[in-house]
Motif scaffolding. Structure first.
Motif, PDB file in Angstrom:
ATOM      1  N   PRO A  73     -17.083   8.586  -2.302  1.00 40.33           N
ATOM      2  CA  PRO A  73     -15.933   9.332  -1.785  1.00 40.33           C
ATOM      3  C   PRO A  73     -14.623   8.546  -1.949  1.00 40.33           C
ATOM      4  O   PRO A  73     -14.627   7.311  -1.928  1.00 40.33           O
ATOM      5  N   SER A  74     -13.550   9.271  -2.091  1.00 37.56           N
ATOM      6  CA  SER A  74     -12.226   8.645  -2.199  1.00 37.56           C
ATOM      7  C   SER A  74     -11.167   9.692  -1.904  1.00 37.56           C
ATOM      8  O   SER A  74     -11.288  10.832  -2.352  1.00 37.56           O
ATOM      9  N   THR A  75     -10.164   9.315  -1.161  1.00 41.47           N
ATOM     10  CA  THR A  75      -8.981  10.169  -0.989  1.00 41.47           C
ATOM     11  C   THR A  75      -7.810   9.562  -1.753  1.00 41.47           C
ATOM     12  O   THR A  75      -7.260  10.156  -2.684  1.00 41.47           O
ATOM     13  N   ARG A  76      -7.426   8.338  -1.388  1.00 42.61           N
ATOM     14  CA  ARG A  76      -6.236   7.712  -1.947  1.00 42.61           C
ATOM     15  C   ARG A  76      -6.373   7.385  -3.444  1.00 42.61           C
ATOM     16  O   ARG A  76      -5.516   7.734  -4.251  1.00 42.61           O
ATOM     17  N   THR A  77      -7.459   6.718  -3.794  1.00 39.52           N
ATOM     18  CA  THR A  77      -7.577   6.206  -5.163  1.00 39.52           C
ATOM     19  C   THR A  77      -7.716   7.352  -6.168  1.00 39.52           C
ATOM     20  O   THR A  77      -7.010   7.393  -7.176  1.00 39.52           O
ATOM     21  N   ARG A  78      -8.604   8.288  -5.879  1.00 39.27           N
ATOM     22  CA  ARG A  78      -8.837   9.367  -6.842  1.00 39.27           C
ATOM     23  C   ARG A  78      -7.576  10.237  -6.981  1.00 39.27           C
ATOM     24  O   ARG A  78      -7.167  10.577  -8.080  1.00 39.27           O
ATOM     25  N   ARG A 126     -15.346   4.778 -10.091  1.00 41.50           N
ATOM     26  CA  ARG A 126     -15.709   4.213  -8.777  1.00 41.50           C
ATOM     27  C   ARG A 126     -17.217   4.397  -8.631  1.00 41.50           C
ATOM     28  O   ARG A 126     -17.741   5.489  -8.856  1.00 41.50           O
ATOM     29  N   HIS A 154     -11.780  -4.218  -6.329  1.00 38.84           N
ATOM     30  CA  HIS A 154     -10.948  -3.012  -6.336  1.00 38.84           C
ATOM     31  C   HIS A 154      -9.568  -3.475  -6.842  1.00 38.84           C
ATOM     32  O   HIS A 154      -8.606  -3.554  -6.076  1.00 38.84           O
ATOM     33  N   GLN A 157      -6.247  -1.558  -6.152  1.00 36.12           N
ATOM     34  CA  GLN A 157      -5.820  -1.622  -4.744  1.00 36.12           C
ATOM     35  C   GLN A 157      -5.074  -2.928  -4.489  1.00 36.12           C
ATOM     36  O   GLN A 157      -4.002  -2.944  -3.866  1.00 36.12           O
ATOM     37  N   PRO A 281      -5.923  -0.915   3.596  1.00 37.00           N
ATOM     38  CA  PRO A 281      -6.139  -0.091   2.399  1.00 37.00           C
ATOM     39  C   PRO A 281      -6.535   1.343   2.716  1.00 37.00           C
ATOM     40  O   PRO A 281      -6.456   2.212   1.836  1.00 37.00           O
ATOM     41  N   GLY A 282      -6.965   1.607   3.953  1.00 35.27           N
ATOM     42  CA  GLY A 282      -7.445   2.930   4.316  1.00 35.27           C
ATOM     43  C   GLY A 282      -8.853   3.156   3.763  1.00 35.27           C
ATOM     44  O   GLY A 282      -9.264   2.466   2.837  1.00 35.27           O
ATOM     45  N   PRO A 283      -9.590   4.083   4.330  1.00 34.92           N
ATOM     46  CA  PRO A 283      -9.259   4.842   5.537  1.00 34.92           C
ATOM     47  C   PRO A 283      -9.350   3.983   6.795  1.00 34.92           C
ATOM     48  O   PRO A 283     -10.089   3.002   6.816  1.00 34.92           O
TER      49      PRO A 283
HETATM   50  N1   CP Z   1      -8.077   2.378  -0.419  1.00 32.88           N
HETATM   51  C1   CP Z   1      -9.006   3.202  -0.937  1.00 32.88           C
HETATM   52  O1   CP Z   1      -9.725   2.847  -1.900  1.00 32.88           O
HETATM   53  O2   CP Z   1      -9.067   4.442  -0.360  1.00 32.88           O
HETATM   54  P1   CP Z   1     -10.002   5.625  -0.838  1.00 32.88           P
HETATM   55  O3   CP Z   1     -11.423   5.216  -0.587  1.00 32.88           O
HETATM   56  O4   CP Z   1      -9.583   6.837  -0.065  1.00 32.88           O
HETATM   57  O5   CP Z   1      -9.792   5.794  -2.327  1.00 32.88           O
END
Ligand code: CP
Length: 328
Positions: A73-78, A126, A154, A157, A281-283
């Motif tokens: 899963p990814s929000t920011r990176t994808r 990823r 990463h 990041q 870096p989140g989440p």
């Molecule tokens: N920082 C980071 O990799 O966030 P995601 O997992 O949402 O991509």
């Protein structure tokens, strides 16, 4: 009028310095020299301007196909990779493990061979396995960008983290950077340690003894399990997410106790320099590694990190694509 590509106007290009990366791939922060890191940051600085235009697009990667292959899963990176690709005019497509033939049992190697047969120019991957991006680089002739491989690295990041730090504090060699939390499972920590020590920062890593990677001091950092010592006089405090999904055993008694001992509260942050910046870096696990009063407070640059992710990934894609095409 055809817009100039941002790198034509970037500081590195303007000064006639280094203008391309040596490696066709970005698999690890260890692939980069300090000069290459600065080239990426300078190029990202120029790419930011594209995001301020009414039409947020340049033709730099027109005709290039970029596959975003996300097995985790990814929000920011994808999302930021996809926005970056679209701003560079690449043809971007997304493959998630859940919607691919991986669910039918296809191996990563076979997935890679089949993607290779369709000749994408760049694959952003990823994967939950450390080294998955290296396997792709061995099999495919496409350029490979590591968007997070297991507990290993990463790199984009860490590069966007450096871009964010540099916006506030330009001289890395004068900074104390405290990286605090679940060190053992953190690919973000590993990439940041490589880059920050490379640029001369005084890097402290802090976490429970059960989450302290063996031999981490050999990376040129100070390791401690005292959060007060890590935060004391810090210019940058980077909090790490507790990665429950990677834990097979018990590393701490409870989340409440973890927060008591290793969570960043406003009271704890008062030990840092008055102009400290707080990163993550989140989440976020609010109330675990970071209190909401800090995450949403005046020292937080967490959403700046997210914004910088787009420009930084534009820079990486642009430079990676330009290794043989001479786009500079
Ligand atoms: N920082 C980071 O990799 O966030 P995601 O997992 O949402 O991509």
């Amino acid at each position: 009028m055809t817009p100039r590509t941002p790198a034509d106007t970037g500081p590195a290009a303007a000064s006639g310095q280094l203008s391309r990366l040596r490696s066709p791939h970005l698999l690890s922060a260890a692939d980069l020299t300090p000069e290459e890191v600065l080239l990426i940051l300078d190029t990202a600085g120029a790419m930011r301007e594209v995001g301020t235009r009414p039409i947020k697009k340049v033709p730099a990667l027109r005709g290039k196909t970029v596959v975003n292959l996300f097995f985790e899963p990814s929000t920011r990176t994808r999302t930021s990779f996809e926005i970056a690709e679209k701003r560079l005019s690449a043809d971007a497509l997304n493959i998630a493990a859940s919607g691919s033939s991986v669910v039918k049992g296809e191996t990563l190697a076979d997935t890679a061979r089949n993607l290779e047969a369709m000749a994408p120019d760049i694959i952003v991957i990823r994967h939950q396995a450390s080294g998955a991006c290296h396997l792709l680089a061995d099999i495919c002739s496409s350029r490979i960008v590591n968007a997070g491989d297991g507990m290993h690295e990463h790199p984009t990041q860490a590069l966007l983290d450096l871009l964010t730090i540099r916006d506030h504090k330009p001289d890395f060699a004068r900074l104390k950077v405290a990286i605090i939390g679940d060190l053992l499972h953190s690919r973000v920590m590993r990439s940041n340690v490589r880059l920050l020590t490379m640029l001369g920062a005084d890097v402290w890593v802090c976490g429970p003894p059960t989450m302290m990677p063996a031999g981490i001091e050999l990376q040129g950092v100070t390791a401690t399990s005292s959060i007060d010592a890590a935060v004391e006089g810090a210019d940058v405090v980077m909090m790490l997410r507790i990665q429950l999904e990677r834990m097979s055993g018990h590393f701490f008694p409870s989340l409440r106790e973890y927060h008591e001992l290793f969570g960043l509260s406003a009271a704890r942050l008062a030990r840092a320099r008055p102009d400290v910046i707080v990163m993550h870096p989140g989440p976020l696990n609010r109330g675990v590694e970071i209190a909401s009063e800090v995450a949403d407070g005046p020292y937080s640059v967490i959403l700046e990190q997210v914004s910088n992710g787009v420009a930084l990934r534009m820079a990486v894609l642009y430079l990676i694509a330009g290794v043989s095409e001479g786009v500079d």
